[in-house]
Design a protein around this motif. Sequence first.
Motif, PDB file in Angstrom:
ATOM      1  N   TYR A   6       0.859  -1.126  -0.112  1.00  0.00           N
ATOM      2  CA  TYR A   6       0.084  -0.065  -0.056  1.00  0.00           C
ATOM      3  C   TYR A   6       0.899   1.340   0.088  1.00  0.00           C
ATOM      4  CZ  TYR A   6      -2.885   3.569   2.255  1.00  0.00           C
ATOM      5  OH  TYR A   6      -3.767   4.714   2.345  1.00  0.00           O
ATOM      6  N   ASN A  62      -6.173   4.851  -5.396  1.00  0.00           N
ATOM      7  CA  ASN A  62      -6.177   3.477  -5.415  1.00  0.00           C
ATOM      8  C   ASN A  62      -5.858   2.561  -4.244  1.00  0.00           C
ATOM      9  OD1 ASN A  62      -7.232   3.361  -8.250  1.00  0.00           O
ATOM     10  ND2 ASN A  62      -5.255   3.450  -8.975  1.00  0.00           N
ATOM     11  N   GLY A  63      -4.677   3.026  -3.606  1.00  0.00           N
ATOM     12  CA  GLY A  63      -4.520   2.299  -2.297  1.00  0.00           C
ATOM     13  C   GLY A  63      -5.531   2.399  -1.231  1.00  0.00           C
ATOM     14  N   LYS A  85      -8.855   2.749  -1.937  1.00  0.00           N
ATOM     15  CA  LYS A  85      -9.920   1.793  -2.088  1.00  0.00           C
ATOM     16  C   LYS A  85      -9.765   0.515  -1.244  1.00  0.00           C
ATOM     17  CE  LYS A  85      -9.498   2.141  -6.993  1.00  0.00           C
ATOM     18  NZ  LYS A  85      -9.699   1.652  -8.070  1.00  0.00           N
ATOM     19  N   VAL A  86      -8.613  -0.114  -1.328  1.00  0.00           N
ATOM     20  CA  VAL A  86      -8.533  -1.231  -0.762  1.00  0.00           C
ATOM     21  C   VAL A  86      -8.257  -1.283   0.923  1.00  0.00           C
ATOM     22  CG1 VAL A  86      -6.993  -3.431  -0.548  1.00  0.00           C
ATOM     23  CG2 VAL A  86      -7.456  -2.398  -2.759  1.00  0.00           C
ATOM     24  N   PRO A 140      -2.234  -0.906  -5.328  1.00  0.00           N
ATOM     25  CA  PRO A 140      -2.095  -1.579  -4.106  1.00  0.00           C
ATOM     26  C   PRO A 140      -2.000  -3.164  -4.836  1.00  0.00           C
ATOM     27  CG  PRO A 140      -4.396  -1.201  -4.288  1.00  0.00           C
ATOM     28  CD  PRO A 140      -3.665  -0.384  -5.393  1.00  0.00           C
ATOM     29  N   SER A 170      -6.732  -2.857  -8.127  1.00  0.00           N
ATOM     30  CA  SER A 170      -7.469  -2.773  -6.962  1.00  0.00           C
ATOM     31  C   SER A 170      -9.006  -3.077  -7.649  1.00  0.00           C
ATOM     32  CB  SER A 170      -7.511  -1.081  -6.687  1.00  0.00           C
ATOM     33  OG  SER A 170      -7.855  -0.295  -7.944  1.00  0.00           O
ATOM     34  N   ALA A 223     -14.866   2.116  -4.612  1.00  0.00           N
ATOM     35  CA  ALA A 223     -13.814   2.515  -5.554  1.00  0.00           C
ATOM     36  C   ALA A 223     -13.785   3.917  -5.931  1.00  0.00           C
ATOM     37  CB  ALA A 223     -14.147   1.484  -6.699  1.00  0.00           C
TER      38      ALA A 223
END
Length: 232
Positions: free
Chosen positions: A9, A14-15, A17-18, A56, A74, A166
Amino acid sequence: MTQPIDLYYWPTPNGGKVSIMLEETETPYNLIPVDITAGDQFKPDFLAISPNNKMPAIIDPQGIEGQPLSLFESGAILLYLADKTGQFIPKQPRDRYSVIQWLMFQMGGVGPMLGQTHHFRQYAPEKIPYAIDRYTNEATRLYRVLDKQLSQVEYVAGDYSIADIAIFPWIVPHEKQGQNLADYPNLQRWFDAINQRPAVQRGLALLSEKRVSNMDEKAREALFGSRQLDQR
């Protein structure tokens, strides 16, 4: 005994999101920083997990049929975690595909286009009016699509889902995209509701002190320079 998922991460949309999804589902995880401004994404160990040198990524020690599973991208990770936990994606096929289509809207439109908007408005070494106008206008168009959709439903695909998870981190830096949420009242209502969720706050707080504000030449080279083209 449940083993934690390894999360590779860095604090980007985008990181986020997870990390939000892991927090929302209360899934145990180990945080493994991948400093993309220092070139960690090009290290062989990371490329074995994420061959596109992007984070990620995750490794689930208890993945499919109890065997370890590594995933990059992601959107794929969100789908996997939704199915693994049985949360934030409907079981009924029609509703499920509604969520998936809005997830793909984020993956194919919101992420790439707003990413380019960030690049040309904030990070490009020279100001190119055509590029700035092109991507700022596209950001406006995408915001209008979301605002219209959210005039009809509470969340993007009806109920709160991985589609919202997202999209949300990409709307957080709306000012950098030349957008004012006051121009999009339905999107503003949605944004405020998600922004108040404790799991969202925890997910976005991870390594927040590392978020890039002023990019030096080393970071610029790692993110946008010739290192992207090196054979690996």
